[in-house]
Structure formats: C-alpha cells, structure tokens
Design an enzyme around this catalytic site. Structure first.
Site, PDB file in Angstrom:
ATOM      1  N   ASN A 192       0.878  -1.180   0.000  1.00 21.93           N
ATOM      2  CA  ASN A 192       0.000   0.000   0.000  1.00 21.93           C
ATOM      3  C   ASN A 192       0.911   1.225   0.000  1.00 21.93           C
ATOM      4  O   ASN A 192       1.462   1.580   1.039  1.00 21.93           O
ATOM      5  CB  ASN A 192      -0.902  -0.047   1.240  1.00 21.93           C
ATOM      6  CG  ASN A 192      -1.741   1.208   1.408  1.00 21.93           C
ATOM      7  OD1 ASN A 192      -1.820   2.049   0.503  1.00 21.93           O
ATOM      8  ND2 ASN A 192      -2.379   1.333   2.571  1.00 21.93           N
ATOM      9  N   LYS A 229       0.163   4.216  -0.247  1.00 25.59           N
ATOM     10  CA  LYS A 229      -0.462   5.421   0.336  1.00 25.59           C
ATOM     11  C   LYS A 229      -0.182   6.624  -0.573  1.00 25.59           C
ATOM     12  O   LYS A 229      -0.076   6.464  -1.784  1.00 25.59           O
ATOM     13  CB  LYS A 229       0.015   5.625   1.772  1.00 25.59           C
ATOM     14  CG  LYS A 229      -0.197   4.358   2.603  1.00 25.59           C
ATOM     15  CD  LYS A 229      -0.077   4.552   4.077  1.00 25.59           C
ATOM     16  CE  LYS A 229      -0.312   3.211   4.766  1.00 25.59           C
ATOM     17  NZ  LYS A 229      -0.284   3.297   6.217  1.00 25.59           N
ATOM     18  N   HIS A 238      -9.681   1.204   4.688  1.00 25.16           N
ATOM     19  CA  HIS A 238      -8.424   1.418   5.411  1.00 25.16           C
ATOM     20  C   HIS A 238      -8.669   2.376   6.573  1.00 25.16           C
ATOM     21  O   HIS A 238      -9.451   3.321   6.457  1.00 25.16           O
ATOM     22  CB  HIS A 238      -7.365   1.985   4.460  1.00 25.16           C
ATOM     23  CG  HIS A 238      -5.999   1.967   5.073  1.00 25.16           C
ATOM     24  ND1 HIS A 238      -5.579   2.929   5.958  1.00 25.16           N
ATOM     25  CD2 HIS A 238      -4.988   1.073   4.964  1.00 25.16           C
ATOM     26  CE1 HIS A 238      -4.350   2.620   6.368  1.00 25.16           C
ATOM     27  NE2 HIS A 238      -3.973   1.505   5.785  1.00 25.16           N
ATOM     28  N   GLY A 278       2.021   2.149  10.897  1.00 23.71           N
ATOM     29  CA  GLY A 278       2.995   3.230  10.772  1.00 23.71           C
ATOM     30  C   GLY A 278       3.643   3.626  12.088  1.00 23.71           C
ATOM     31  O   GLY A 278       4.327   4.637  12.172  1.00 23.71           O
ATOM     32  N   GLU A 322      -5.962  -4.899  10.353  1.00 25.26           N
ATOM     33  CA  GLU A 322      -4.908  -3.920  10.605  1.00 25.26           C
ATOM     34  C   GLU A 322      -5.197  -3.168  11.902  1.00 25.26           C
ATOM     35  O   GLU A 322      -5.964  -2.196  11.896  1.00 25.26           O
ATOM     36  CB  GLU A 322      -4.842  -2.912   9.452  1.00 25.26           C
ATOM     37  CG  GLU A 322      -4.524  -3.539   8.117  1.00 25.26           C
ATOM     38  CD  GLU A 322      -3.898  -2.522   7.170  1.00 25.26           C
ATOM     39  OE1 GLU A 322      -2.770  -2.758   6.745  1.00 25.26           O
ATOM     40  OE2 GLU A 322      -4.529  -1.489   6.897  1.00 25.26           O
ATOM     41  N   GLU A 360      -7.076   4.783   7.645  1.00 24.55           N
ATOM     42  CA  GLU A 360      -6.853   6.207   7.338  1.00 24.55           C
ATOM     43  C   GLU A 360      -8.069   6.806   6.631  1.00 24.55           C
ATOM     44  O   GLU A 360      -8.380   7.988   6.812  1.00 24.55           O
ATOM     45  CB  GLU A 360      -5.560   6.355   6.509  1.00 24.55           C
ATOM     46  CG  GLU A 360      -4.336   6.112   7.392  1.00 24.55           C
ATOM     47  CD  GLU A 360      -3.121   5.548   6.681  1.00 24.55           C
ATOM     48  OE1 GLU A 360      -3.029   5.647   5.450  1.00 24.55           O
ATOM     49  OE2 GLU A 360      -2.261   4.976   7.388  1.00 24.55           O
ATOM     50  N   SER A 363       2.945  -2.222  10.514  1.00 22.74           N
ATOM     51  CA  SER A 363       4.378  -2.332  10.786  1.00 22.74           C
ATOM     52  C   SER A 363       4.934  -3.726  10.499  1.00 22.74           C
ATOM     53  O   SER A 363       5.804  -4.224  11.215  1.00 22.74           O
ATOM     54  CB  SER A 363       4.686  -1.912  12.228  1.00 22.74           C
ATOM     55  OG  SER A 363       4.305  -0.557  12.433  1.00 22.74           O
TER      56      SER A 363
HETATM   57  P1  PGA Z   1       2.467   0.162   7.774  1.00 22.18           P
HETATM   58  O1  PGA Z   1       1.029   0.401   7.106  1.00 22.18           O
HETATM   59  O2  PGA Z   1       3.002  -1.118   7.209  1.00 22.18           O
HETATM   60  O3  PGA Z   1       3.286   1.358   7.359  1.00 22.18           O
HETATM   61  O4  PGA Z   1       2.250   0.085   9.237  1.00 22.18           O
HETATM   62  C1  PGA Z   1       0.166  -0.659   6.841  1.00 22.18           C
HETATM   63  C2  PGA Z   1      -1.087  -0.140   6.198  1.00 22.18           C
HETATM   64  O5  PGA Z   1      -1.535   0.957   6.552  1.00 22.18           O
HETATM   65  O6  PGA Z   1      -1.679  -0.788   5.304  1.00 22.18           O
END
Ligand code: PGA
Length: 252
Positions: A9, A11, A97, A175, A169, A99, A215
């Site tokens: 992803n 982003k 997601h 993140g 997630e 976010e 992460s």
């Molecule tokens: P990350 O994000 O691996 O940077 O923690 C995962 C995601 O948001 O899909």
C-alpha cells in the site's frame, strides 16, 4: 488451497515518475525470480494505475487502487469510480483502510456501499478492519472487528465472497513501528475466520485470505506468516523499499 497475498500500500507517496520507476524495479525483480509463494499486489495512487498496469503486463505482479467512489458515476467532483479503476487494468481495490475511516470519516455503511459497487464492477476488494488502541486496552477489540465486518461486509451474497480479501490492521500498529505479536494476530485472524464461517459456512471461511497489516517488515514477516490463519500482509512503509517488500513477499 487458500491464496497467500502480499500487497503493498503505497499510500500518498511518490510522484508519477518516481512511482513508475519504482514499479519497474519491483516488476523486474519478480520477473527474474521464480514465482513467489504469495501473490504480489501493488496498491498505488490513482495517477499511477494506468502506467503501472502497462509495466506489469504479463509479469508476476498484480495491481490495485487504495479507494474508490461510493457512486458509480456522475457529478462527484474529485472522485474516481470503480469502473475507472477497472478500466486501467487494476484488479483490486482497498476499502475501509483506517486512514479512510478516521481522516475521511468513512463509516461502515459507506464502506459497505463502496464494497458492493466495487464487486459489481468486477474488482476484488481488500476489505480492512481494525481496532484503535483504547478499544484493545478496554478489551473491546473483538466486538469492534465483528461490527466492522457485519456492517461493512457481511451483507454480501455468498457468491461475492470469493472477490473478498480481509485485512486485519490494528490501528495502533499502522505506521507506528508497534507490531501485533504473532499470537495477537493469530487470535484475531482465527476469530475473523470464525465469523466468516458462522455467516457463510466452512468452505468460504477456509478459502478466505486474511492479511495482517501494521508495521509488517522483513524482520517480523516470517513469524507472522507462520501462523495458521495469517495468509499474508498488507504492507505500508516497507512496501516503499524494494528490498524490504521483496523480502516480505518471500517470507513464506
Ligand atoms: P504500515 O502500514 O506497514 O506502514 O504500518 C500498513 C497499512 O496501513 O496498510
């Protein structure tokens, strides 16, 4: 046999040229290697979709978007429809997601609408769910995931479920560098598979790919993926470095 998947992803990272160059190097890497045990997907910003689609043609990498509009077409300035995504050659779209849920206030009802629309357009959906830190601390994580799945996903007819990949997630792990332990991931994935089984039956539950995200990196991927209900990962930060992303895709 259920499908293993490692999806990157991106982003909101990389301009068009940077993204296409990066996709070229990822595509090249996997072309030169024997097929990985997991399906590899790049989920890019909208502007990269068409270019990446051409780069990966006849290769081993698949393509997805990170969101789609909740309406099929029309006067919705700034939106990108599922049909538009599909027309680039992308096969997948991430929906729900955290976010999108938190920064853009996308609730279960809206996500359900997007999911139905995407599937009816012929896109496979990577449907995300996850609890925030306080919900886990209060011991409410299972109930939160149950609600997100029941309201966002479980209105789908059984035959549509083969178009679904679920991504668990935990928001506190995204993140942040904090990863769920393999045991925490397994507990939740097992719970999710149980919910799918209750609603759609054993076969559907056994076939359902359930990804972990938050992460995930080369140093923890193999242990996470060794758990029986963890079928791969949705990778944010580590998907922006070819070596890390490749190492995760090869962690099975
Ligand atoms: P990350 O994000 O691996 O940077 O923690 C995962 C995601 O948001 O899909």
């Amino acid at each position: 046999m259920r499908k293993k998947i490692v999806a990157g992803n991106w982003k909101m990272n990389m301009n068009l040229q940077e993204g296409l160059n990066f996709a070229r190097s990822v595509d090249q890497y996997f072309r030169e290697k024997p097929a990985p045990k997991a399906e590899v997907i790049l989920c890019t910003p909208f502007i990269h979709l068409q270019g990446v689609s051409e780069i990966i043609k006849n290769g081993k990498v698949e393509l997805g978007a990170q969101n789609c509009a909740a309406e099929p077409s029309g006067a919705f300035t700034g939106e990108v429809s599922a049909t538009m995504i599909k027309s680039t050659g992308a096969q997948y779209v991430i929906i729900g997601h955290s976010e999108r849920r938190s920064y853009y206030h996308e609730d279960d009802r809206l996500l359900n609408k997007k999911t139905l629309l995407a599937i009816n357009t012929g896109l496979k959906v990577i449907f995300c769910c996850g609890e925030v830190k306080e919900e886990r601390e209060q011991g409410r994580h299972l109930i939160i995931i149950k609600r997100q799945l029941e309201e966002g996903l479980f209105t789908l007819p059984a035959e549509s479920m083969k178009m679904i990949v679920i991504a668990y997630e935990p928001v506190w792990a995204i993140g942040t560098g904090l990863t769920a332990t393999p045991e925490q991931a397994q507990e939740m994935h097992h719970y999710i598979r149980g919910l799918v089984k209750e609603k759609y039956g054993r076969e559907c539950a056994e076939e359902m790919t359930i990804l972990y995200g938050g992460s995930c990196k080369p140093s923890n991927a193999a242990e996470l993926f060794s758990k029986p209900d963890v079928d791969g990962g949705l990778i944010g930060g580590a998907s922006l470095k070819k070596e890390d992303f490749a190492a995760i895709a090869e962690a099975f």
